[in-house]
Write an enzyme that holds these catalytic residues in place. Structure first.
Site, PDB file in Angstrom:
ATOM      1  N   ILE A  33      10.606  16.140  -1.778  1.00 26.68           N
ATOM      2  CA  ILE A  33      10.632  15.756  -0.576  1.00 26.68           C
ATOM      3  C   ILE A  33      10.583  14.253  -0.350  1.00 26.68           C
ATOM      4  CG2 ILE A  33       8.960  15.936   1.379  1.00 26.68           C
ATOM      5  CD1 ILE A  33      10.350  18.746   0.279  1.00 26.68           C
ATOM      6  N   GLU A  72      21.633  15.327  10.631  1.00 24.32           N
ATOM      7  CA  GLU A  72      21.257  14.689   9.151  1.00 24.32           C
ATOM      8  C   GLU A  72      22.699  14.620   8.490  1.00 24.32           C
ATOM      9  OE1 GLU A  72      18.577  17.612   7.209  1.00 24.32           O
ATOM     10  OE2 GLU A  72      19.007  16.530   5.205  1.00 24.32           O
ATOM     11  N   GLU A  80      29.507  22.409  -2.081  1.00 25.80           N
ATOM     12  CA  GLU A  80      29.874  23.870  -1.947  1.00 25.80           C
ATOM     13  C   GLU A  80      29.450  24.573  -0.614  1.00 25.80           C
ATOM     14  OE1 GLU A  80      28.180  22.108  -4.698  1.00 25.80           O
ATOM     15  OE2 GLU A  80      30.116  21.959  -5.679  1.00 25.80           O
TER      16      GLU A  80
HETATM   17  C1  LIG Z   1      16.835  12.863  -3.946  1.00 30.52           C
HETATM   18  C2  LIG Z   1      16.753  13.888  -2.980  1.00 30.52           C
HETATM   19  C3  LIG Z   1      16.020  14.054  -1.835  1.00 30.52           C
HETATM   20  C4  LIG Z   1      15.754  15.316  -1.275  1.00 30.52           C
HETATM   21  N1  LIG Z   1      14.898  15.317   0.156  1.00 30.52           N
HETATM   22  C5  LIG Z   1      14.610  16.344   0.622  1.00 30.52           C
HETATM   23  C6  LIG Z   1      13.854  16.414   1.654  1.00 30.52           C
HETATM   24  O1  LIG Z   1      13.348  15.536   2.282  1.00 30.52           O
HETATM   25  N2  LIG Z   1      13.379  17.626   2.189  1.00 30.52           N
HETATM   26  C7  LIG Z   1      13.857  18.800   1.746  1.00 30.52           C
HETATM   27  O2  LIG Z   1      13.594  19.866   2.150  1.00 30.52           O
HETATM   28  N3  LIG Z   1      14.771  18.737   0.530  1.00 30.52           N
HETATM   29  C8  LIG Z   1      15.076  17.609   0.192  1.00 30.52           C
HETATM   30  N4  LIG Z   1      15.933  17.656  -0.896  1.00 30.52           N
HETATM   31  C9  LIG Z   1      16.450  18.975  -1.375  1.00 30.52           C
HETATM   32  C10 LIG Z   1      18.063  19.104  -1.340  1.00 30.52           C
HETATM   33  O3  LIG Z   1      18.380  19.389   0.277  1.00 30.52           O
HETATM   34  C11 LIG Z   1      18.362  20.274  -2.298  1.00 30.52           C
HETATM   35  O4  LIG Z   1      18.373  19.916  -3.512  1.00 30.52           O
HETATM   36  C12 LIG Z   1      19.696  20.701  -1.890  1.00 30.52           C
HETATM   37  O5  LIG Z   1      19.980  21.568  -0.451  1.00 30.52           O
HETATM   38  C13 LIG Z   1      20.420  21.920  -2.940  1.00 30.52           C
HETATM   39  O6  LIG Z   1      19.411  22.852  -3.141  1.00 30.52           O
HETATM   40  P1  LIG Z   1      19.077  23.051  -4.809  1.00 30.52           P
HETATM   41  O7  LIG Z   1      18.619  21.723  -5.413  1.00 30.52           O
HETATM   42  O8  LIG Z   1      18.039  24.042  -4.812  1.00 30.52           O
HETATM   43  O9  LIG Z   1      20.222  23.564  -5.467  1.00 30.52           O
HETATM   44  P2  LIG Z   1      20.614  25.271  -5.702  1.00 30.52           P
HETATM   45  O10 LIG Z   1      20.731  25.639  -4.409  1.00 30.52           O
HETATM   46  O11 LIG Z   1      19.780  25.717  -6.642  1.00 30.52           O
HETATM   47  O12 LIG Z   1      22.418  25.060  -6.024  1.00 30.52           O
HETATM   48  C14 LIG Z   1      22.582  24.873  -7.476  1.00 30.52           C
HETATM   49  C15 LIG Z   1      24.188  25.135  -7.510  1.00 30.52           C
HETATM   50  O13 LIG Z   1      24.440  26.183  -6.891  1.00 30.52           O
HETATM   51  C16 LIG Z   1      25.687  25.929  -5.857  1.00 30.52           C
HETATM   52  N5  LIG Z   1      25.511  27.056  -4.922  1.00 30.52           N
HETATM   53  C17 LIG Z   1      24.755  27.077  -4.019  1.00 30.52           C
HETATM   54  N6  LIG Z   1      25.054  28.312  -3.004  1.00 30.52           N
HETATM   55  C18 LIG Z   1      26.140  28.338  -3.326  1.00 30.52           C
HETATM   56  C19 LIG Z   1      27.375  29.009  -2.743  1.00 30.52           C
HETATM   57  N7  LIG Z   1      26.832  29.909  -1.640  1.00 30.52           N
HETATM   58  N8  LIG Z   1      28.591  28.959  -3.173  1.00 30.52           N
HETATM   59  C20 LIG Z   1      28.898  28.396  -4.089  1.00 30.52           C
HETATM   60  N9  LIG Z   1      27.865  27.313  -5.031  1.00 30.52           N
HETATM   61  C21 LIG Z   1      26.854  27.649  -4.144  1.00 30.52           C
HETATM   62  C22 LIG Z   1      25.182  24.267  -5.391  1.00 30.52           C
HETATM   63  O14 LIG Z   1      26.224  23.761  -4.656  1.00 30.52           O
HETATM   64  C23 LIG Z   1      24.858  23.729  -6.780  1.00 30.52           C
HETATM   65  O15 LIG Z   1      26.096  23.227  -7.329  1.00 30.52           O
HETATM   66  C24 LIG Z   1      16.443  16.583  -1.681  1.00 30.52           C
HETATM   67  C25 LIG Z   1      17.017  16.371  -2.784  1.00 30.52           C
HETATM   68  C26 LIG Z   1      17.300  15.348  -3.533  1.00 30.52           C
HETATM   69  C27 LIG Z   1      17.875  15.278  -4.963  1.00 30.52           C
END
Ligand SMILES: Cc1cc2nc3c(=O)[nH]c(=O)nc-3n(C[C@H](O)[C@H](O)[C@H](O)COP(=O)(O)OP(=O)(O)OC[C@H]3O[C@@H](n4cnc5c(N)ncnc54)[C@H](O)[C@@H]3O)c2cc1C
Length: 385
Positions: free
Chosen positions: A160, A248, A373
């Site tokens: 977050i 966003e 993705e």
């Molecule tokens: C520095 C930073 C700041 C952030 N700030 C915020 C914030 O303020 N508030 C907040 O709520 N979140 C925040 N996030 C979270 C961010 O939005 C998520 O990390 C992002 O949406 C990806 O989710 P995940 O990390 O769970 O990856 P996952 O969903 O676990 O993805 C893992 C891999 O699977 C792939 N994947 C997922 N779904 C599919 C699909 N359908 N088809 C093919 N590939 C797929 C992804 O592309 C990725 O390569 C932040 C993240 C970072 C790193």
């Protein structure tokens, strides 16, 4: 090419922001990056400058602008100087649209004046340790108390931005169990007071880039959230997210464009100064061709973000448009910034050179706000695939 998206007011604002960055940010930035956050007092300075109130209606202490272009100017100027305003982009570009569109009159009166002054900093918590891309899979729950006066919030969030310093967090939580026929239903947004009992800030996460913004884990153990702090209607959060995510994503696309433009500038300056084999690095044909390729990429990026910016202001930016803009700009920025770093040789790998920070900072733009993705999935769906 002459740029047409910004008018004289935007350019005057740009000069103000540029001067402010030079005086109030550049001298302190190395320390902020080292400690991993910007001081809270800095947010108050941004409040005094009027940065947080640009799009807030006048009756709540803002300037009442309806254009996102001022935010774009800030993004461009920060990239140009190789700095950031910490979590303030989340405060204005992500959280504010929710408060403005879904907040009741009473909530706006209660929250917006302190939002504008920087006394109440906000963050948004969607992602959980077990789910990011698949938001409908979130497990955090908010159960209405028997007397109907408050919700009882339990769960955990991660990644977050601004989470360490936030005073209020827009927490997405399940107020009803998922319905197999509609997994997206039953999620609501609560604007949670960070001082509540049971609300805990976990680790401040160490990141590869964006080192001056605090990124935190949050946990909630039987946190009592008054029903007055429910934003909008119960169970509608997913449609609110769908409505607000294009802005966003455009914000991230703007950052990718601005960082690419800054990278070309830094590389251009560097290759004119550095001599190798008795010649300026700029004199090699490879350098000229690489920088020419990068500049034409930057021109294309600018065309995409400018068109999307106009579409957003006109209320016409669709989720697929925003996904396409984010996908193209962030993937292109990665290539441009990598090439510009290469022209710096070993110095490009040193954090004292701004190109190294740009390289690290831009990496996350292909991940947060929805991964590349996920963007491809959205665009493909809009093509009927
Ligand atoms: C520095 C930073 C700041 C952030 N700030 C915020 C914030 O303020 N508030 C907040 O709520 N979140 C925040 N996030 C979270 C961010 O939005 C998520 O990390 C992002 O949406 C990806 O989710 P995940 O990390 O769970 O990856 P996952 O969903 O676990 O993805 C893992 C891999 O699977 C792939 N994947 C997922 N779904 C599919 C699909 N359908 N088809 C093919 N590939 C797929 C992804 O592309 C990725 O390569 C932040 C993240 C970072 C790193």
């Amino acid at each position: 090419m002459r740029r047409t998206v910004f008018n004289e007011d935007h350019e005057a604002f740009r000069r103000t922001i540029r001067d402010f960055i030079a005086a109030e940010v550049v001298p302190h930035y190395p320390q902020w990056a080292e400690q991993g956050y910007v001081p809270k007092d800095f947010y108050k300075k941004l409040g005094e400058l009027g940065v947080f109130g640009i799009e807030v209606p006048e009756e709540y202490g803002g300037a009442g602008e309806t254009s996102f272009k001022y935010n774009a100017v800030i993004t461009e100027e920060c990239a140009r100087a190789g700095v950031s305003f910490g979590g303030s982009g989340v405060h204005t570009a992500l959280c504010l649209p929710y408060l403005l569109k879904y907040g009741s009159e009473e909530q706006k009166k209660r929250w917006l004046p302190a939002f504008v002054s920087g006394e109440m900093m906000t963050a948004i918590a969607m992602t959980e340790p077990g789910t990011g891309s698949d938001l409908a899979g979130m497990k955090t729950t908010a159960k209405l108390s028997e007397d109907g006066t408050h919700y009882i919030l339990n769960g955990a969030k991660t990644f977050i931005t601004g989470g360490v310093q936030a005073d209020r967090v827009l927490v997405c939580a399940r107020t009803a169990a998922p319905d197999p026929a509609d997994r997206r239903g039953g999620i609501s947004i609560l604007v949670v007071d960070a001082r509540s009992e049971g609300y805990a800030v976990g680790r401040k996460l160490e990141k590869l880039g964006l080192r001056s913004s605090d990124t935190a884990e949050l946990s909630f153990t039987d946190v009592k959230v008054p029903v007055e702090d429910l934003l909008g209607e119960e169970g509608k959060a997913f449609s609110y997210l769908t409505h607000n995510l294009p802005q966003e994503r455009l914000g991230i696309a703007l950052g990718a464009y601005a960082m690419s433009a800054a990278a070309v500038r830094f590389a251009h300056e560097y290759v004119k100064e550095r001599t190798v084999f008795g010649k300026e690095v700029a004199s090699f044909q490879n350098t000229k061709f690489v920088l020419a390729d990068c500049q034409s990429d930057v021109d294309a990026l600018q065309a995409v973000v400018d068109r999307a910016l106009e579409a957003l202001d006109a209320g016409e930016l669709t989720p697929a448009d925003a996904a396409s803009a984010k996908l193209f700009t962030t993937e292109t920025a990665a290539r441009v910034i990598d090439k510009c770093l290469q022209l710096h040789g070993g110095y490009g790998y040193m954090l004292e050179y701004p190109i190294a920070n740009l390289y690290a900072d831009t990496r996350v733009s292909r991940i947060y706000g929805g991964t590349s993705e996920v963007m491809r999935s959205i665009v493909a769906k809009s093509m009927g695939l």
